[in-house]
Design a protein around this motif. Structure first.
Motif, PDB file in Angstrom:
ATOM      1  N   ARG A 238       0.836  -1.208   0.000  1.00 35.05           N
ATOM      2  CA  ARG A 238       0.000   0.000   0.000  1.00 35.05           C
ATOM      3  C   ARG A 238       0.868   1.254   0.000  1.00 35.05           C
ATOM      4  N   HIS A 266      -0.504  -2.391  -8.686  1.00 30.06           N
ATOM      5  CA  HIS A 266      -1.199  -2.736  -7.445  1.00 30.06           C
ATOM      6  C   HIS A 266      -1.714  -4.168  -7.482  1.00 30.06           C
ATOM      7  N   VAL A 270      -0.857  -7.238  -5.015  1.00 30.97           N
ATOM      8  CA  VAL A 270      -1.905  -7.990  -4.324  1.00 30.97           C
ATOM      9  C   VAL A 270      -1.732  -9.487  -4.572  1.00 30.97           C
ATOM     10  N   THR A 274      -1.161 -12.127  -1.570  1.00 30.59           N
ATOM     11  CA  THR A 274      -2.090 -13.225  -1.296  1.00 30.59           C
ATOM     12  C   THR A 274      -1.408 -14.583  -1.442  1.00 30.59           C
ATOM     13  N   VAL A 294      -6.159  -7.228   2.967  1.00 28.71           N
ATOM     14  CA  VAL A 294      -5.808  -6.958   1.570  1.00 28.71           C
ATOM     15  C   VAL A 294      -7.011  -6.438   0.795  1.00 28.71           C
ATOM     16  N   TRP A 300      -8.043  -1.512  -3.648  1.00 33.64           N
ATOM     17  CA  TRP A 300      -8.475  -2.761  -4.289  1.00 33.64           C
ATOM     18  C   TRP A 300      -9.839  -2.576  -4.951  1.00 33.64           C
TER      19      TRP A 300
END
Length: 351
Positions: A238, A266, A270, A274, A294, A300
């Motif tokens: 972030r 981004h 992510v 994950t 997340v 997101w």
């Protein structure tokens, strides 16, 4: 090598428990075809044989300046690095991680490239190597060298962004660093610290060059910081997104294409976050909590809705990614006990 004989380079390595790899790193520096260098190696409180290995090499080659501290702390390296910059009479400074290696003509090519193009920062291509298997996982190069100045910093951001991510593999002009009044890297544990620092240096530079060939060997291991410190990684991506956005805004309004690219970055971060969560050694409850962290992020939500240029393949494949995440959530151990958490996550995923 002509005029290159007049140039001097300081090399810096910070090592912690690197007894298995530090020898490879040191030899890649000492065996450079460019020899006018001084090599500072900091043992940052290692508990293995790293310090003895450094001393062994320094006894054979006086270009090595061995340094050590008793307590491990990431800020030690930046404190020493600042002293080196402020006191050096060298023309350039370069960093090499304690588990990586230079191509043997790295310095020769990078110094020549920098001198011929009057660069503040010279950046090389690199090979990302799986340290456990030796397999090259990424070969990051350009077909032609690239000089960045003026509006090129924003207009060609997509082309050079992939070379920014790391502190290593970059030759910094000593006079530029002194004039740039660079700030010390934050002491908190974030996997994006290097990238944010480099972005700040790019923003202060007038001329940056990308040397297209892969001259740096970046080794990544399964027990690397990003794999061991998953929660730190979540805040990092972030912070990195925000820092990259700020970097582009420095050069004026962000173009639609660069904005699309921001969201593509981004999404890549992510995916990495994950994946680390799913393979991490933690119970299902903690995995669900981290996944919620997340996917509850407002960025997101924007990424999910973004109508982006089709050139960004990962954005185009968002549905496939979401389906994969859903399947992995459903396969978690005892997921049936966490129906509320599962439904909450699915709402963030827009399922």
């Amino acid at each position: 090598m002509g005029f290159l004989r007049m140039i001097k380079v300081n090399v810096f390595t910070m090592a912690y428990n690197a007894q298995q790899t530090i020898g490879r790193t040191i030899e890649s520096v000492l065996n450079q075809t460019f020899g006018n260098l001084e090599y500072y190696i900091l043992d940052n409180g290692s508990e293995d044989q790293t310090w003895n290995t450094i001393l062994k090499y320094s006894g054979k080659d006086k270009r090595i300046v061995p340094l050590n501290v008793s307590k491990n702390d990431p800020t030690n390296g930046w404190a020493i690095f600042r002293v080196i910059i402020n006191c050096t009479n060298a023309d350039y400074v370069v960093w090499c991680d304690a588990d990586d290696a230079y191509a043997l003509d790295f310095l020769e090519h990078m110094v020549r490239f920098s001198e011929e193009n009057r660069l503040d920062i010279a950046v090389s291509g690199y090979d990302k190597i799986n340290g456990n298997t030796g397999e090259i996982e990424k070969h990051k190069v350009l077909e032609n060298n690239m000089i960045i100045y003026g509006s090129i910093f924003k207009d060609e951001f997509i082309k050079y962004r992939g070379f920014i991510s790391f502190l290593w593999g970059k030759l910094y002009s000593s006079s530029f660093l002194k004039a740039a009044d660079y700030v010390r890297q934050p002491g908190n544990a974030r996997t994006c610290n290097d990238t944010i620092w480099v972005l700040n240096m790019f923003r202060k530079a007038e001329r940056v060059g990308i040397y297209g060939k892969a001259m740096y060997q970046y080794y990544q291991y399964q027990d690397s910081f990003s794999h061991r410190n998953i929660e730190a990684g979540l805040s990092s991506y972030r912070d990195l997104w925000a820092a990259t956005k700020e970097y582009l805004e420095f050069y004026g309004p962000i173009s639609k294409l660069n904005e699309d690219f921001l969201y593509a970055i981004h999404l890549s971060l992510v995916k990495e976050a994950t994946e680390n969560i799913f393979i991490g050694k933690m119970d299902t409850e903690k995995k669900l909590r981290l996944l919620k962290e997340v996917f509850s992020d407002p960025v997101w939500e924007d990424t999910l809705k973004r109508e982006a240029d089709e050139m960004f393949l990962n954005l185009a494949a968002r549905k496939e990614f979401i389906c994969d995440i859903k399947d992995k959530i459903l396969s978690l151990t005892e997921i049936g006990k966490y129906s509320a958490e599962r439904l909450c996550l699915f709402s963030y995923l827009n399922i």
